[in-house]
Write a protein that holds these residues in place. Structure first.
Motif, mmCIF file in Angstrom:
data_model
loop_
_atom_site.group_PDB
_atom_site.id
_atom_site.type_symbol
_atom_site.label_atom_id
_atom_site.label_comp_id
_atom_site.label_asym_id
_atom_site.label_seq_id
_atom_site.Cartn_x
_atom_site.Cartn_y
_atom_site.Cartn_z
ATOM 1 N N ASP A 1 0.827 -1.209 0.000
ATOM 2 C CA ASP A 1 0.000 0.000 0.000
ATOM 3 C C ASP A 1 0.860 1.256 0.000
ATOM 4 O O ASP A 1 0.574 2.228 -0.703
ATOM 5 N N ALA A 2 1.929 1.223 0.808
ATOM 6 C CA ALA A 2 2.806 2.395 0.912
ATOM 7 C C ALA A 2 3.513 2.671 -0.405
ATOM 8 O O ALA A 2 3.630 3.831 -0.836
ATOM 9 N N GLU A 3 3.984 1.626 -1.060
ATOM 10 C CA GLU A 3 4.712 1.800 -2.317
ATOM 11 C C GLU A 3 3.805 2.334 -3.421
ATOM 12 O O GLU A 3 4.182 3.245 -4.171
ATOM 13 N N ILE A 4 2.587 1.789 -3.503
ATOM 14 C CA ILE A 4 1.637 2.268 -4.514
ATOM 15 C C ILE A 4 1.251 3.719 -4.222
ATOM 16 O O ILE A 4 1.190 4.566 -5.123
ATOM 17 N N ARG A 5 1.011 4.002 -2.958
ATOM 18 C CA ARG A 5 0.637 5.359 -2.570
ATOM 19 C C ARG A 5 1.765 6.344 -2.877
ATOM 20 O O ARG A 5 1.535 7.468 -3.330
ATOM 21 N N LEU A 53 9.538 1.141 -8.314
ATOM 22 C CA LEU A 53 8.224 0.809 -7.749
ATOM 23 C C LEU A 53 7.135 0.902 -8.817
ATOM 24 O O LEU A 53 6.181 0.113 -8.815
ATOM 25 N N LYS A 54 7.291 1.865 -9.690
ATOM 26 C CA LYS A 54 6.321 2.023 -10.775
ATOM 27 C C LYS A 54 6.284 0.768 -11.639
ATOM 28 O O LYS A 54 5.216 0.273 -12.024
ATOM 29 N N GLY A 62 3.300 -2.371 -11.767
ATOM 30 C CA GLY A 62 2.623 -2.334 -13.054
ATOM 31 C C GLY A 62 1.907 -1.043 -13.349
ATOM 32 O O GLY A 62 0.854 -1.033 -14.004
ATOM 33 N N ILE A 63 2.437 0.081 -12.890
ATOM 34 C CA ILE A 63 1.821 1.391 -13.152
ATOM 35 C C ILE A 63 2.556 1.994 -14.341
ATOM 36 O O ILE A 63 3.630 2.586 -14.193
ATOM 37 N N GLN A 76 -0.329 6.362 -15.733
ATOM 38 C CA GLN A 76 0.113 7.608 -15.111
ATOM 39 C C GLN A 76 -0.678 8.781 -15.658
ATOM 40 O O GLN A 76 -1.141 9.637 -14.920
ATOM 41 N N SER A 77 -0.826 8.806 -16.977
ATOM 42 C CA SER A 77 -1.558 9.907 -17.592
ATOM 43 C C SER A 77 -2.997 9.934 -17.116
ATOM 44 O O SER A 77 -3.536 10.987 -16.778
#
Length: 590
Positions: free
Chosen positions: A393-397, A479-480, A484-485, A490-491
């Motif tokens: 959760d922290a990494e995605i946030r 992390l991105k 898988g972000i 991102q856009s």
């Protein structure tokens, strides 16, 4: 008073008050005082609780360590202490008189005296009267000032393994040596709050000690450097509150940048000292068994990992190779480069950074989720376990936070903080496709620059401040990719964030504070731009919390404990609640 009574005390002798064995001091003067009869003793009290600085009616009799830590007292009001054997007898065989037991009572509900019965007292006294079975002894604050008659200790407690002598009157290392000499099984020795002499020569009988506690003993590292030769089995060394500023060897010892010896030392405690330069701590980097380094409550403003090329020589190995716990709470660390440097300690898993400016949002510091995201391998942070879910959760946030800052209106801010962002973005495919991060072309600098150690033309000399920003962006890109972000997401995330900022979000507020009267949950539609600080003000208004300062927590499905919202500037959009909003718990400040 007789001459023998006058000579009972000597300058430099350690004493305690007859009425309070915890009130300990050092004799600084013995003799007459103008205008008064008889002999007086000038004492400099350890706790600073005196009446003057050694000057009375304009006449200076002695000097003190603090402004009002001195007193002139009569000899009969202070004690020079007892031997260890006498203290042992008082501690474990001293019974209570009939008169004392008559005074041991409590009052009943009807105000009648009810005598206290000491259950098991006889059994306890019987057990400790057989001292040969005793393995652990606590003689704290009993006025121990000497070992006693030769060979007496071994004859009474031959199997003792753990001895606590906290707050006694020992000051000579030769006395400590004598005690250890008669206790061959002794493994743990606590000398906290004994002001020890600077002369540590002649120590030879402490070779079996595994744990040595020398907190607030006035000891220097030069003394420790001499003592280490007599401590081949030492596993834990505690040196809290000694005013240490430097890690220096004895003058006759050959100059060496690293501390040597201590082959089995696992835990080194230097908390509550005055060390401010991280270079002093780097001197411990070659202690091969060191697992835990406690450095809380010092004066560090920044930390780093030693500069070492991966192809290190045969003399020096990998720095801090086995260090898994580093406690840095209560310092003055305020830069992100210090946080990022913790990733380079090869086995570091447990980190404490609480009470530093860098983790105080009120002082511009970062929140726990940012720390977790940036510290790759940490599983324990500030005394709290980092679960797999909390890390994810922290990494995605964290990724979403960085992406939100990359909105068009913040592009200039990003470029100012990360001047190489455009070039780094083009490097990312190379970095993650060829595992460049693991190649020997990179090594970690402690200061100055990062040099090219390989033939890769893309790797040039980078100054430390630029390198630090480079590392932070690499962590973001790492992390991105991990979660898988991609750029398309991102856009859309940025667009969604911009859209969300102008939308209203349903927020359910629940009061859970103990002193807050029971109030039904309240759901309000609030702008996504509403900050945590503004939300606190609204809660005070909504629930009429006049005398209560609220603390807000985000309750999320699947999270075992609510998330404390401690950044007043963080918005609802930053919390990534989505269009369905979320639940905020309203607690009270303790």
């Amino acid at each position: 008073m007789s001459l023998s009574e006058e000579s009972k005390f000597e300058i430099g002798q350690r004493i305690h008050s007859v009425s309070d064995s915890r009130r300990v001091g050092t004799v600084m003067y013995v003799g007459p005082v103008d205008g008064y009869s008889g002999t007086w003793v000038g004492v400099d009290w350890d706790n600073g609780d005196g009446k003057h600085d050694g000057t009375v009616k304009g006449v200076r009799y002695f000097r003190t360590s603090a402004e009002q830590s001195g007193s002139l007292v009569r000899p009969h009001t202070i004690s020079k202490g007892v031997s260890l054997i006498e203290a042992l007898a008082r501690r474990y065989t001293g019974g209570t008189t009939k008169e004392e037991e008559d005074e041991m009572y409590v009052y009943s509900m009807r105000k009648k005296r009810v005598a206290i019965q000491l259950l098991g007292k006889d059994k306890v006294q019987e057990k400790f009267s057989r001292f040969e079975e005793l393995e652990h002894a606590s003689l704290a604050y009993l006025g121990v000032s000497s070992p006693g008659p030769p060979h007496a200790i071994h004859g009474v407690i031959p199997n003792l393994k753990n001895l606590d002598l906290t707050g006694n009157l020992l000051s000579q290392w030769k006395d400590v040596n004598s005690i250890c000499e008669e206790l061959p099984a002794l493994e743990v020795l606590d000398l906290t709050n004994n002001r020890m002499s600077h002369d540590v020569s002649g120590i030879s009988s402490i070779r079996n000690i595994r744990i040595l506690v020398l907190n607030n003993c006035g000891i220097t590292w030069k003394q420790v450097d001499v003592l280490k030769h007599s401590l081949p089995a030492l596993e834990e060394l505690h040196l809290m509150s000694n005013g240490l500023m430097r890690i220096e060897a004895e003058p006759h010892v050959a100059s060496c940048s690293c501390v040597e010896g201590f082959e089995h030392l696992r835990i080194l405690n230097l908390e509550d000292n005055l060390i401010g330069l991280w270079d002093e701590i780097m001197k411990f980097s070659q202690l091969k068994s060191l697992e835990q380094l406690r450095l809380s409550k010092n004066n560090f403003k920044s930390i780093s990992y030693p500069a070492v090329c991966p192809h290190h020589d045969s003399v020096h190995g990998e720095p801090f190779k086995n260090l898994c716990c580093l406690l840095l709470g209560g310092n003055k660390i305020e830069d992100l480069a210090s946080v990022d440097s913790l990733n380079h300690f090869p086995n570091l898993r447990d980190v404490r950074l609480s009470d530093n400016p860098i983790v105080d949002p009120a002082k511009g510091g970062i929140q726990r989720f940012v720390l977790i995201a940036r510290l790759t391998n940490v599983t324990m942070l500030n005394g709290s376990e980092v679960s797999a879910k909390e890390r994810k959760d922290a990494e995605i946030r964290y990724v979403h936070l960085v992406m939100a800052n990359m909105q068009l209106d913040k592009q200039e801010e990003i470029r100012e903080k990360h001047p190489r962002v455009d070039r780094l973005s083009s490097w990312v495919p190379l970095i993650f496709s060829s595992s460049l991060l693991d190649c020997p072309s990179l090594y970690v600098p402690s200061r100055g620059m990062m040099e090219n150690r390989g033939s890769n033309p893309n790797l040039t000399v980078i100054r430390l401040e630029v390198y630090s920003k480079w590392v932070r962006l690499l962590r973001f890109f790492e992390l991105k990719k991990l979660h898988g972000i991609d750029d398309e997401k991102q856009s859309s995330a940025i667009a969604g964030s911009q859209k969300m900022s102008s939308a209203l979000m349903p927020i359910t507020l629940k009061c859970i504070g103990a002193s807050i009267k029971e109030k039904p949950p309240l759901t309000k539609k609030l702008p996504a731009t509403t900050t945590v600080g503004k939300l606190m003000v609204l809660c005070i208004s909504f629930f009429k919390l006049k005398a209560v300062k609220p603390r807000l927590f985000l309750q999320e499905e699947g999270r075992p404990t609510p998330l404390l919202l401690d950044d007043d500037m963080e918005s609802l959009a930053d919390l990534r609640l989505g269009s369905n909003g979320g639940t905020i718990l309203v607690d009270e400040e303790v």
